[in-house]
Write a protein that holds these residues in place. Structure first.
Motif, PDB file in Angstrom:
ATOM      1  N   SER A  61      18.216  13.539  11.415  1.00  0.00           N
ATOM      2  CA  SER A  61      19.033  12.794  10.459  1.00  0.00           C
ATOM      3  C   SER A  61      20.231  13.624  10.022  1.00  0.00           C
ATOM      4  CB  SER A  61      18.196  12.401   9.236  1.00  0.00           C
ATOM      5  OG  SER A  61      17.168  11.507   9.587  1.00  0.00           O
ATOM      6  N   GLU A  62      19.993  14.905   9.724  1.00  0.00           N
ATOM      7  CA  GLU A  62      21.093  15.768   9.307  1.00  0.00           C
ATOM      8  C   GLU A  62      22.112  15.938  10.420  1.00  0.00           C
ATOM      9  OE1 GLU A  62      21.819  20.474   8.350  1.00  0.00           O
ATOM     10  OE2 GLU A  62      20.127  19.492   7.371  1.00  0.00           O
ATOM     11  N   LYS A 200      15.387   7.750  18.014  1.00  0.00           N
ATOM     12  CA  LYS A 200      16.211   7.289  19.123  1.00  0.00           C
ATOM     13  C   LYS A 200      17.478   6.599  18.650  1.00  0.00           C
ATOM     14  CE  LYS A 200      13.487   9.024  22.007  1.00  0.00           C
ATOM     15  NZ  LYS A 200      12.738   9.763  21.011  1.00  0.00           N
ATOM     16  N   VAL A 201      17.483   6.116  17.418  1.00  0.00           N
ATOM     17  CA  VAL A 201      18.692   5.472  16.918  1.00  0.00           C
ATOM     18  C   VAL A 201      19.850   6.461  16.860  1.00  0.00           C
ATOM     19  CG1 VAL A 201      18.265   5.929  14.477  1.00  0.00           C
ATOM     20  CG2 VAL A 201      19.580   3.912  15.141  1.00  0.00           C
ATOM     21  N   ALA A 202      19.532   7.756  16.756  1.00  0.00           N
ATOM     22  CA  ALA A 202      20.594   8.758  16.729  1.00  0.00           C
ATOM     23  C   ALA A 202      21.365   8.791  18.036  1.00  0.00           C
ATOM     24  CB  ALA A 202      20.010  10.138  16.439  1.00  0.00           C
ATOM     25  N   GLU A 209      27.665   1.841  11.844  1.00  0.00           N
ATOM     26  CA  GLU A 209      28.569   1.788  10.704  1.00  0.00           C
ATOM     27  C   GLU A 209      28.083   2.748   9.619  1.00  0.00           C
ATOM     28  OE1 GLU A 209      29.617  -3.016  11.018  1.00  0.00           O
ATOM     29  OE2 GLU A 209      28.249  -2.246   9.486  1.00  0.00           O
ATOM     30  N   ASN A 210      29.019   3.398   8.936  1.00  0.00           N
ATOM     31  CA  ASN A 210      28.692   4.311   7.838  1.00  0.00           C
ATOM     32  C   ASN A 210      27.510   5.203   8.214  1.00  0.00           C
ATOM     33  OD1 ASN A 210      28.627   5.589   5.385  1.00  0.00           O
ATOM     34  ND2 ASN A 210      27.824   3.844   4.235  1.00  0.00           N
ATOM     35  N   PRO A 211      27.659   6.037   9.251  1.00  0.00           N
ATOM     36  CA  PRO A 211      26.512   6.816   9.750  1.00  0.00           C
ATOM     37  C   PRO A 211      25.926   7.778   8.730  1.00  0.00           C
ATOM     38  CG  PRO A 211      28.579   7.601  10.707  1.00  0.00           C
ATOM     39  CD  PRO A 211      28.902   6.310   9.997  1.00  0.00           C
ATOM     40  N   GLY A 212      26.733   8.297   7.798  1.00  0.00           N
ATOM     41  CA  GLY A 212      26.209   9.225   6.804  1.00  0.00           C
ATOM     42  C   GLY A 212      25.135   8.604   5.930  1.00  0.00           C
ATOM     43  N   ARG A 213      25.172   7.302   5.755  1.00  0.00           N
ATOM     44  CA  ARG A 213      24.170   6.603   4.947  1.00  0.00           C
ATOM     45  C   ARG A 213      23.130   5.912   5.813  1.00  0.00           C
ATOM     46  NH1 ARG A 213      23.772   1.190   3.818  1.00  0.00           N
ATOM     47  NH2 ARG A 213      22.576   0.610   1.937  1.00  0.00           N
ATOM     48  N   ASN A 214      23.575   5.181   6.815  1.00  0.00           N
ATOM     49  CA  ASN A 214      22.672   4.309   7.563  1.00  0.00           C
ATOM     50  C   ASN A 214      21.739   5.054   8.505  1.00  0.00           C
ATOM     51  OD1 ASN A 214      23.707   2.039   6.330  1.00  0.00           O
ATOM     52  ND2 ASN A 214      25.212   1.642   7.943  1.00  0.00           N
ATOM     53  N   ILE A 215      22.179   6.191   9.038  1.00  0.00           N
ATOM     54  CA  ILE A 215      21.311   6.908   9.988  1.00  0.00           C
ATOM     55  C   ILE A 215      20.096   7.517   9.296  1.00  0.00           C
ATOM     56  CG2 ILE A 215      21.182   8.898  11.534  1.00  0.00           C
ATOM     57  CD1 ILE A 215      23.967   8.208  12.506  1.00  0.00           C
ATOM     58  N   PHE A 372      24.169  14.290   5.163  1.00  0.00           N
ATOM     59  CA  PHE A 372      22.781  14.388   4.700  1.00  0.00           C
ATOM     60  C   PHE A 372      22.231  15.742   5.114  1.00  0.00           C
ATOM     61  CE2 PHE A 372      18.303  14.198   5.947  1.00  0.00           C
ATOM     62  CZ  PHE A 372      17.709  13.776   4.765  1.00  0.00           C
ATOM     63  N   GLU A 373      21.542  16.446   4.212  1.00  0.00           N
ATOM     64  CA  GLU A 373      20.955  17.744   4.521  1.00  0.00           C
ATOM     65  C   GLU A 373      19.439  17.676   4.374  1.00  0.00           C
ATOM     66  OE1 GLU A 373      22.649  20.908   2.303  1.00  0.00           O
ATOM     67  OE2 GLU A 373      24.610  20.776   3.281  1.00  0.00           O
ATOM     68  N   SER A 374      18.756  18.227   5.353  1.00  0.00           N
ATOM     69  CA  SER A 374      17.298  18.233   5.333  1.00  0.00           C
ATOM     70  C   SER A 374      16.787  19.048   4.153  1.00  0.00           C
ATOM     71  CB  SER A 374      16.769  18.831   6.637  1.00  0.00           C
ATOM     72  OG  SER A 374      15.374  19.034   6.558  1.00  0.00           O
TER      73      SER A 374
END
Length: 734
Positions: A61-62, A200-202, A209-215, A372-374
């Motif tokens: 995610s990060e 796998k979505v990564a 869209e808006n990867p910082g939030r949605n991922i 996003f940071e782990s």
């Protein structure tokens, strides 16, 4: 022509892709095998597997918010660990996803056979062709299809849980831990692949869209939903149906549904199974096709895989290749066995993902700025690495061998195809090199600051007066720089039958009667010099013992190349190098007068601090310039050369003599190093004793023997060298 992919996948599509990539064979097929391994403990196995996925989910995610590019796992490992491991991760993950997708299609057909009499392979191939066409048409269509499939699937599974829960019998869970920790871990390793789709979505992050939030929301949210759903489904399955029947069927959920929901429940499960397994295959094609796409853009595979269709906006070649592999697997390969092999590699990839995040954090790169940071870094990542390695041990020999085959094949492709085409390294390699270089700088600084550096010159029989004075001159220059003294001892050896005089029986250097010419030598070389003689039955022992008694900091000897016998049984010099209590310098004595440049040559390893200290002392006393020459192979990357340039600058700042630096490309052969050495006025190289030098000439020896100028082979004492692990790291990164 290559171009960027459109960002048209919102949070619902992200959740749907991630959940759809997980809920498939993991819950409709694997429970039967896992029950056979761990009995009712399979419920806990699914929960543990979900927890063990969390570190990789957080790490990915990060990294996905820092690098929202197509390719996912490949991108992160390639950027963090380097193109070699990136190639292994990309190829291996691509294969594992293709295998899992094919398994999902073949595994879903037995559920269809409950209601329809259909052949397995043709139906599975037909479904694969439909999904390939859907993916070619575009990610937006894929995302919309995924939302519909996942919504219907979750509704059916929710009914299965709600309808079956009241019928659960607690007696079914007797013997929960009957198979012990081994059975539980084996089952956990088996079902671990059920969660492989969570990240796998990564791989389609470039289209989010808006990867910082949605991922991160999509990855972590789908993992939570799926873990809860898996545990509830398996608990209901175990609680309502006989374990022996569940362990002996290809359709365990249908058996459980028939026991609680009658015919309607079986139909609902059949629909959910087909939707789930089609969803898994669909998500597998979507995400796995992005691996060759991303690898192509980085030059690791041919460029045609990076071509995006002008009409559909998708990497059609990569999608077609992935789909074609799935069709071949469905038609010709026993999918379940291969899927188990691929799952072992998936665990290994998750381990590498956690390593990659640590590499990015430690590298402190300017362009690494995740939204996003782990949390709990690095404890979470270290836990993920350790737990993944433990699970790998539970996968069986065949699975590990399969992962090794994929790894070796991927590495072979990298060396043969990709390596000549790329000029970059991973953050981890560069970080390790800079940290290793910094440790060498610190050791060098401490070495240059040493006081009272005393030199012992060991002369042996046959040393001419001219050679003797040249050896003393070198020793005096080194000692004078550090306020030390020179002790010159003539070591003579006599046969065992010949009695020894008193001088050979010394217990300490204080017992040795130094000769009258000591004062004369001190005046000639402007440094305190003592001169004496020792007669012994064994010169090797006498030299080492005297150096230890005299507390010498450096032992300087004339280099004496051994013949064929010495190469196989060990020369006296090798014996002394291994046992000397201090640094040793072997001098290839050749006449010299004024020296303008002292060349310090390093061959794909850091400059030894002892070598730099001696070069600085000699250059300062001779009013010469130090030329630091670092030999690199022609295929070295720009990142590597920039790191060496920075390393050179730090070394130059430590030296008192003027310093020039060179980075010279070679083919890595001794011939090229010999050519570099032949251009030197005065050459210094590192020399390390060991099996390699005893069985054949060491590289430094070969260069020193081939040049015509004075040359020093410097062997640092083990107390001034890093340990075995440190030496391996230095050899790997330099």
């Amino acid at each position: 022509m290559t171009k960027d992919l459109e960002r048209d996948l919102g949070l619902p599509a992200v959740l749907a892709i991630s959940i759809g990539a997980m809920i498939g064979s993991g819950i409709f097929i694997l429970p039967a095998l896992a029950i056979d391994t761990a009995g009712p403990g399979v419920v806990l196995a699914y929960l543990i597997a979900g927890v063990l996925v969390v570190p990789a989910a957080l790490s990915k995610s990060e990294m996905a918010t820092a690098m929202p590019e197509a390719g996912g796992t490949y991108i992160y490992i390639e950027r963090g660990m380097g193109p070699l491991l990136g190639t292994i991760a990309g190829v291996g993950t691509w294969f594992s996803l293709a295998f899992k997708g094919a398994l999902a299609l073949v595994g879903g057909v037995p559920y269809l056979l409950i209601e329809f009499d259909l052949p397995v392979e043709p139906v599975a191939i037909g479904l694969a062709i439909v999904l390939i066409l859907v993916n070619v048409l575009g990610a937006k269509q894929t995302g919309r299809l995924q939302i519909v499939i996942v919504a219907a699937m979750l509704a059916a599974l929710g009914w299965f849980v709600a309808g079956g829960a009241p019928a659960v019998e607690t007696a079914q869970f007797d013997g929960f831990f009957a198979d012990g920790a081994g059975g539980l871990l084996a089952a956990t390793g088996l079902v671990f692949v059920s969660y492989a789709g969570v990240t796998k979505v990564a791989s389609v992050a470039e289209e989010v869209e808006n990867p910082g939030r949605n991922i991160p929301l999509g990855i972590l949210g789908s993992l939570l939903v799926t873990t809860i759903l898996y545990v509830l489904i398996v608990a209901v399955m175990v609680g309502v149906a006989p374990l022996d029947e569940l362990a002996d069927t290809e359709t365990p959920m249908a058996i459980a549904a028939e026991a609680t929901l009658a015919e309607a429940g079986v139909i609902a499960v059949v629909i959910a199974a087909v939707l789930a397994l089609v969803s898994t295959a669909n998500a597998g094609i979507l995400s796995s096709s992005r691996y060759p796409f991303a690898m192509s853009r980085d030059g690791l595979v041919p460029g045609l895989f990076a071509v995006v269709s002008d009409r559909f906006g998708t990497p059609t070649t990569a999608i077609t290749l992935t789909g074609g592999v799935m069709i071949v697997l469905i038609a010709f390969v026993p999918i379940l066995e291969i899927a188990k092999l691929a799952s072992a590699f998936q665990i290994l990839v998750f381990v590498l993902i956690n390593f990659a995040l640590i590499a990015f954090r430690r590298a402190d790169l300017d362009d690494y700025d995740p939204a996003f940071e782990s949390p709990l870094y690095p404890a979470v990542q270290l836990f993920g690495i350790a737990s993944g390695l433990v699970l790998l041990t539970q996968m069986g020999r065949e699975a590990l061998l399969g992962a090794i085959v994929i790894t070796v094949g991927s590495a072979g492709w990298y060396w043969l195809y990709a390596r000549p085409r790329i000029d970059r390294e991973g953050a981890a390699v560069e970080t390790m090199r800079r940290e290793a270089g910094q440790r060498v700088i610190e050791r060098t600084e401490a070495s240059l600051d040493r006081d009272a550096y005393d030199v012992l010159v060991a002369l042996t029989e046959g040393t001419s007066e001219a050679r003797e004075r040249r050896l003393i001159r070198i020793a005096a220059d080194v000692a004078r720089k550090h306020d030390g003294r020179v002790t010159v001892v003539q070591f003579d050896e006599v046969p065992d039958q010949v009695p020894l005089d008193y001088a050979s029986e010394i217990q300490s250097p204080a017992d040795l009667e130094f000769e009258a010419q000591t004062d004369q030598l001190s005046a000639s070389f402007d440094v305190p010099v003592r001169y004496g003689e020792i007669v012994s039955h064994d010169t090797r022992h006498a030299i080492v013992n005297f150096a230890a008694h005299d507390d010498a900091d450096l032992l300087l000897m004339e280099r004496q190349p051994g013949g064929l016998r010495h190469r196989f049984i060990g020369s006296p010099v090798e014996w002394i190098l291994r046992r000397a209590p201090c640094d040793v310098v072997l001098v290839e004595d050749r006449p010299f007068d004024e020296i303008d440049t002292i060349t310090v040559l390093a061959d794909q390893s850091p400059y030894d601090p002892a070598k730099v200290r001696i070069a600085d002392a000699l250059a300062s006393e001779m009013d010469a310039t130090i030329d630091l020459v670092y030999a690199v192979e022609g295929a070295s990357t720009g990142d590597f050369e920039r790191t060496i340039a920075d390393y050179h600058a730090e070394l130059a700042a430590l030296c008192t003599a003027p310093v020039t630096t060179e980075i010279v490309e070679t083919d890595g052969s001794a011939r090229d190093l010999i050519e570099l050495g032949r251009s030197a006025e005065f050459l210094i190289m590192s020399r390390t004793p060991g099996l390699r030098n005893e069985l054949r000439d060491g590289l430094a020896d070969r260069v020193i023997e081939s040049v015509e100028c004075p040359a020093l082979g410097v062997h640092a004492h083990e107390s001034d060298r890093p340990g075995l692990l440190g030496r391996l790291v230095e050899r790997f990164v330099f």
